[in-house]
Design an enzyme around this catalytic site. Sequence first.
Site, short mmCIF file in Angstrom:
data_model
loop_
_atom_site.label_atom_id
_atom_site.label_comp_id
_atom_site.label_asym_id
_atom_site.label_seq_id
_atom_site.Cartn_x
_atom_site.Cartn_y
_atom_site.Cartn_z
N ASP A 87 0.86 -1.18 0.22
CA ASP A 87 -0.09 0.09 0.07
C ASP A 87 1.06 1.28 -0.16
O ASP A 87 2.02 1.11 0.66
CB ASP A 87 -0.78 0.06 1.16
CG ASP A 87 -2.33 0.58 0.92
OD1 ASP A 87 -2.60 0.80 -0.29
OD2 ASP A 87 -2.63 1.28 1.98
N TYR B 212 0.51 10.03 -9.38
CA TYR B 212 1.02 11.35 -8.84
C TYR B 212 2.15 11.57 -9.25
O TYR B 212 3.08 12.54 -9.07
CB TYR B 212 1.01 11.32 -7.44
CG TYR B 212 -0.32 11.69 -6.68
CD1 TYR B 212 -1.17 12.65 -6.57
CD2 TYR B 212 -0.87 10.37 -6.06
CE1 TYR B 212 -2.39 12.64 -5.75
CE2 TYR B 212 -2.27 10.19 -5.59
CZ TYR B 212 -2.73 11.53 -5.40
OH TYR B 212 -3.97 11.52 -4.68
N ASP B 213 2.90 10.67 -10.25
CA ASP B 213 4.21 10.97 -10.69
C ASP B 213 4.42 12.21 -11.41
O ASP B 213 5.65 12.76 -11.28
CB ASP B 213 4.56 9.64 -11.65
CG ASP B 213 5.10 8.42 -10.96
OD1 ASP B 213 5.37 8.63 -9.80
OD2 ASP B 213 4.98 7.39 -11.54
P1 ITT Z 1 -3.54 -2.14 -5.37
O1 ITT Z 1 -4.55 -3.06 -6.21
O2 ITT Z 1 -2.15 -2.48 -5.14
O3 ITT Z 1 -4.24 -1.79 -4.12
P2 ITT Z 1 -3.95 0.90 -5.92
O4 ITT Z 1 -3.81 1.47 -7.13
O5 ITT Z 1 -5.37 0.62 -5.25
O6 ITT Z 1 -3.53 -0.71 -6.12
P3 ITT Z 1 -2.54 2.02 -3.67
O7 ITT Z 1 -4.11 2.03 -2.99
O8 ITT Z 1 -1.54 1.75 -2.97
O9 ITT Z 1 -2.84 1.34 -4.94
O10 ITT Z 1 -2.52 3.51 -4.28
C1 ITT Z 1 -2.59 4.68 -3.61
C2 ITT Z 1 -2.36 5.86 -4.82
O11 ITT Z 1 -1.14 6.19 -5.01
C3 ITT Z 1 -2.97 5.47 -6.30
O12 ITT Z 1 -3.80 6.72 -6.51
C4 ITT Z 1 -1.85 5.49 -6.96
O13 ITT Z 1 -2.08 5.99 -8.48
C5 ITT Z 1 -0.83 6.55 -6.14
N1 ITT Z 1 0.66 5.92 -6.35
C6 ITT Z 1 1.00 4.54 -5.75
N2 ITT Z 1 2.34 4.56 -6.10
C7 ITT Z 1 2.64 5.42 -6.95
C8 ITT Z 1 3.87 5.84 -7.63
O14 ITT Z 1 4.81 5.28 -7.60
N3 ITT Z 1 3.89 6.98 -8.23
C9 ITT Z 1 2.92 7.83 -8.30
N4 ITT Z 1 1.65 7.56 -7.74
C10 ITT Z 1 1.53 6.57 -7.16
#
Ligand code: ITT
Length: 194
Positions: free
Chosen positions: A69, A151-152
């Site tokens: 997460d 958010y990249d």
């Molecule tokens: P899961 O199936 O693994 O839960 P998810 O897309 O729901 O996938 P998260 O809840 O961990 O994943 O994501 C949290 C948010 O943060 C989500 O909007 C992602 O796009 C963003 N995010 C996660 N890792 C990132 C990264 O390396 N760079 C930019 N944005 C990121």
Amino acid sequence: MRELIFATNNQHKADEIQPVLRDGFKVLTLRESGIEIDIPEPYDSLEENAKTKARTIYQMTGQNCFSEDTALEVNSLNGEPGVKSARYAGDGRDAGANTGKLLNKLSDQEDRSGRFRTVIALILDGQEYLFEGICEGSIADQPRGVKGFGYDPVFIPRGDNRTFAEMDLAEKNQYSHRAKAVSKLVDFLNSSYH
Ligand code: ITT
């Protein structure tokens, strides 16, 4: 070959960890394992959400697995978007809307510093382990670049002046929260999973 299920529906995450895990491990995503499930992330902490995702898949399959997460935590917004990063601008999980909301909220803030934080939960032979990776940085004034995801386009890691979306994957992985957490996972697996 040592097999692990990666409990994610986010293909970007799977693509990012592959080069860090390199040889020696076969990582299957949920899709590749034939599992269709959207696991809820109801908790206020990355640790609890990551554990829930891994436990759900372990209970379904009995196989070694891990989940992660990730949150973006901005200092002047008291840690927002935080655990709610994926749904910051609503249930649509729209990356453009999320970054737009973040930039709006920061428009009158001088301090744009923050961090990405990833927590990995591993279940190996029924035991749970946690690994954390942090990348400090700051939020750009406007989106730049087209690579990466989420958010990249607005995140500039400390030590560089480009956003993650302006970097190739290998460059992002030199800084990234996820690569740091995965490399701790790999060290652990190499010492205990043969
Ligand atoms: P899961 O199936 O693994 O839960 P998810 O897309 O729901 O996938 P998260 O809840 O961990 O994943 O994501 C949290 C948010 O943060 C989500 O909007 C992602 O796009 C963003 N995010 C996660 N890792 C990132 C990264 O390396 N760079 C930019 N944005 C990121």
